[in-house]
Design a protein around this motif. Structure first.
Motif, PDB file in Angstrom:
ATOM      1  N   VAL A  32      14.141   0.253  -0.159  1.00 28.68           N
ATOM      2  CA  VAL A  32      13.858   0.515  -1.415  1.00 28.68           C
ATOM      3  C   VAL A  32      12.452   0.893  -1.634  1.00 28.68           C
ATOM      4  O   VAL A  32      11.941   1.799  -2.207  1.00 28.68           O
ATOM      5  CB  VAL A  32      14.270  -0.514  -2.319  1.00 28.68           C
ATOM      6  CG1 VAL A  32      13.851  -0.444  -3.871  1.00 28.68           C
ATOM      7  CG2 VAL A  32      15.855  -0.861  -2.327  1.00 28.68           C
ATOM      8  N   VAL A  38      21.947   1.113  -1.490  1.00 29.01           N
ATOM      9  CA  VAL A  38      21.263   0.639  -0.434  1.00 29.01           C
ATOM     10  C   VAL A  38      22.343   0.930   0.930  1.00 29.01           C
ATOM     11  O   VAL A  38      23.508   0.343   0.835  1.00 29.01           O
ATOM     12  CB  VAL A  38      20.865  -0.685  -0.407  1.00 29.01           C
ATOM     13  CG1 VAL A  38      20.094  -1.161   1.061  1.00 29.01           C
ATOM     14  CG2 VAL A  38      19.907  -0.851  -1.614  1.00 29.01           C
ATOM     15  N   ILE A  75      12.320  -7.253  -5.353  1.00 27.27           N
ATOM     16  CA  ILE A  75      12.271  -6.782  -3.859  1.00 27.27           C
ATOM     17  C   ILE A  75      11.198  -7.650  -3.254  1.00 27.27           C
ATOM     18  O   ILE A  75      11.258  -7.703  -1.966  1.00 27.27           O
ATOM     19  CB  ILE A  75      12.395  -5.503  -3.579  1.00 27.27           C
ATOM     20  CG1 ILE A  75      10.898  -4.955  -3.983  1.00 27.27           C
ATOM     21  CG2 ILE A  75      13.539  -4.601  -4.140  1.00 27.27           C
ATOM     22  CD1 ILE A  75      10.944  -3.435  -3.439  1.00 27.27           C
ATOM     23  N   SER A  83      14.668  -4.479   0.905  1.00 29.79           N
ATOM     24  CA  SER A  83      13.487  -4.413   0.338  1.00 29.79           C
ATOM     25  C   SER A  83      12.749  -3.152   0.955  1.00 29.79           C
ATOM     26  O   SER A  83      11.889  -2.499   0.263  1.00 29.79           O
ATOM     27  CB  SER A  83      12.811  -5.655   0.155  1.00 29.79           C
ATOM     28  OG  SER A  83      13.286  -6.729  -0.445  1.00 29.79           O
ATOM     29  N   TRP A  97      11.479   1.903 -11.182  1.00 31.02           N
ATOM     30  CA  TRP A  97      12.009   3.319 -10.283  1.00 31.02           C
ATOM     31  C   TRP A  97      13.578   3.024 -10.133  1.00 31.02           C
ATOM     32  O   TRP A  97      13.982   1.916  -9.887  1.00 31.02           O
ATOM     33  CB  TRP A  97      11.417   3.106  -9.191  1.00 31.02           C
ATOM     34  CG  TRP A  97      11.715   4.313  -8.078  1.00 31.02           C
ATOM     35  CD1 TRP A  97      11.297   5.526  -8.215  1.00 31.02           C
ATOM     36  CD2 TRP A  97      12.601   4.095  -7.028  1.00 31.02           C
ATOM     37  NE1 TRP A  97      11.642   6.301  -7.285  1.00 31.02           N
ATOM     38  CE2 TRP A  97      12.786   5.287  -6.573  1.00 31.02           C
ATOM     39  CE3 TRP A  97      13.113   3.063  -6.292  1.00 31.02           C
ATOM     40  CZ2 TRP A  97      13.458   5.683  -5.127  1.00 31.02           C
ATOM     41  CZ3 TRP A  97      13.896   3.401  -5.361  1.00 31.02           C
ATOM     42  CH2 TRP A  97      14.040   4.556  -4.700  1.00 31.02           C
ATOM     43  N   LEU A 122       9.962  -3.102  -9.580  1.00 31.40           N
ATOM     44  CA  LEU A 122      10.544  -3.835  -8.638  1.00 31.40           C
ATOM     45  C   LEU A 122      10.213  -5.111  -8.089  1.00 31.40           C
ATOM     46  O   LEU A 122      10.275  -5.397  -6.952  1.00 31.40           O
ATOM     47  CB  LEU A 122      10.451  -2.883  -7.409  1.00 31.40           C
ATOM     48  CG  LEU A 122      11.090  -1.394  -7.569  1.00 31.40           C
ATOM     49  CD1 LEU A 122      10.692  -0.386  -6.705  1.00 31.40           C
ATOM     50  CD2 LEU A 122      12.634  -1.381  -8.032  1.00 31.40           C
ATOM     51  N   ALA A 142      10.825   4.376  -3.485  1.00 35.06           N
ATOM     52  CA  ALA A 142      10.007   4.338  -4.380  1.00 35.06           C
ATOM     53  C   ALA A 142       8.249   4.921  -3.907  1.00 35.06           C
ATOM     54  O   ALA A 142       7.652   5.687  -4.983  1.00 35.06           O
ATOM     55  CB  ALA A 142       9.698   2.776  -5.107  1.00 35.06           C
ATOM     56  N   VAL A 150      16.583   2.371  -8.517  1.00 35.25           N
ATOM     57  CA  VAL A 150      16.997   2.073  -7.202  1.00 35.25           C
ATOM     58  C   VAL A 150      18.400   2.935  -6.808  1.00 35.25           C
ATOM     59  O   VAL A 150      19.332   2.598  -7.669  1.00 35.25           O
ATOM     60  CB  VAL A 150      17.008   0.651  -6.956  1.00 35.25           C
ATOM     61  CG1 VAL A 150      17.615   0.043  -5.648  1.00 35.25           C
ATOM     62  CG2 VAL A 150      15.902   0.054  -7.557  1.00 35.25           C
TER      63      VAL A 150
END
Length: 338
Positions: free
Chosen positions: A232, A39, A201, A229, A34, A198, A236, A36
């Motif tokens: 994200v 952030v 994370i 984390s 995915w 991911l 997702a 990212v």
């Protein structure tokens, strides 16, 4: 510490090949995960909060409200054995070794079982806990939900647990128990490290009855997942369009890898959408021969076998096909099917 895939720096040092020149197929992680986004700064400046967007997104994605976020399913694998008194624990082999290692470390009695339904069913009355990885890592073995639920019923009558690790189940929801109503003694582990790509994370989930989740949360303590984390993971889990496209893509890529290995004489013994498993007594020779050409696979000793993850782009696919079909080493020629 048990061996796992992904030790690319170690391989680069051992074989004297620069890190950037390696093709890492040693993990079962989606190489095209995915995307990212940036952030927000506040994620780095504040402690994580339980009432953010993560849990609503997880409840919606997994179809269950009785769910706990953990620092990767590994956190649950390490902690759940501490929440039972000494038990007789059935483990299938070969399988992800952290399960057996952590139950054994906690003082439980391990009973190793073969991958045959009849063997498992004969053993159930002598077990307190049965651990099933579905699909299994590394063999790809799949168990039908009805069979798993029958095993759970037999175990739960005596206060037993059925622990189902669904780390690789995102692309085959028809085999998942995650969305079923929770029931005593049924524990489902999920991870967004594999399907979403991911792993870094460290975020996973446990689906079980509320009382057990409370005990598990207390054992893990506060702030088990970092704020970045959580941010994200929530995004997702909410991206349904990407998830649908990714499911289709992974099925196609898994089939492509099976066909490539088979055509080169390395017919997979099993596998799933994210990896293929090749069992052969010369697996160590193949692992070494591939590594000397900059291709890292996951080697297993018992049984002797290799796990191949998915290549991430056409250049990588080409390199793998070239090495397998036109091997430069006697080990590869000896390993391949005539």
């Amino acid at each position: 510490m048990l061996e796992h895939g992904g030790r690319l720096r170690q391989a680069a040092s051992r074989y004297g090949i620069p890190l950037a020149e390696w093709l890492d197929l040693s993990t079962g992680i989606n190489p095209n995960g995915w995307p990212v986004p940036a952030v927000p700064t506040e994620c780095w400046q504040r402690l994580p909060e339980d009432d953010d967007a993560l849990m609503p997104a997880a409840r919606d994605y997994y179809g269950n409200s009785s769910i706990l976020a953990v620092a990767g399913s590994q956190a649950a694998i390490q902690t759940l054995p501490l929440l039972r008194g000494r038990s007789r624990v059935g483990v299938l082999a070969p399988a992800y070794a952290e399960h057996a290692a952590n139950w054994q470390h906690a003082g439980h009695q391990l009973i190793e079982l073969a991958f045959h339904a009849e063997v498992i069913e004969r053993a159930l009355d002598d077990l307190d806990v049965l651990i099933v990885i579905n699909p299994n890592n590394p063999t790809g073995t799949l168990w039908e939900p009805d069979r798993l639920l029958n095993w759970h019923r037999r175990l739960s009558r005596r206060g037993g647990w059925l622990l189902v690790d669904e780390a690789f189940a995102d692309s085959i929801p028809e085999y998942s128990l995650a969305a079923l109503p929770v029931r005593p003694g049924l524990i489902v582990l999920r991870s967004i490290g594999k399907f979403f790509g991911l792993a870094g994370i460290r975020c996973g989930f446990v689906i079980a009855e509320a009382e057990l989740l409370v005990r598990l949360a207390e054992a893990l303590g506060p702030w088990s997942i970092s704020y970045p984390s959580r941010y994200v993971a929530a995004a997702a889990l909410a991206d349904r369009e990407w998830q649908q496209n990714n499911s289709i893509e992974l099925k196609q890529q898994g089939q492509r890898l099976r066909q490539l290995l088979d055509a080169a004489g390395f017919a997979p013994t099993g596998g799933c959408d994210l990896f293929q498993w090749v069992a052969n007594e010369k697996a160590a020779l193949l692992h070494d021969a591939l590594a000397r050409q900059g291709i890292l696979t996951r080697l297993f000793d018992s049984p002797a076998s290799l796990r191949f993850g998915l290549p991430g782009n056409e250049q990588v696919w080409y390199k793998l096909a070239r090495v397998l079909r036109d091997p430069k080493s006697q080990e590869l020629r000896d390993f391949a099917r005539p």
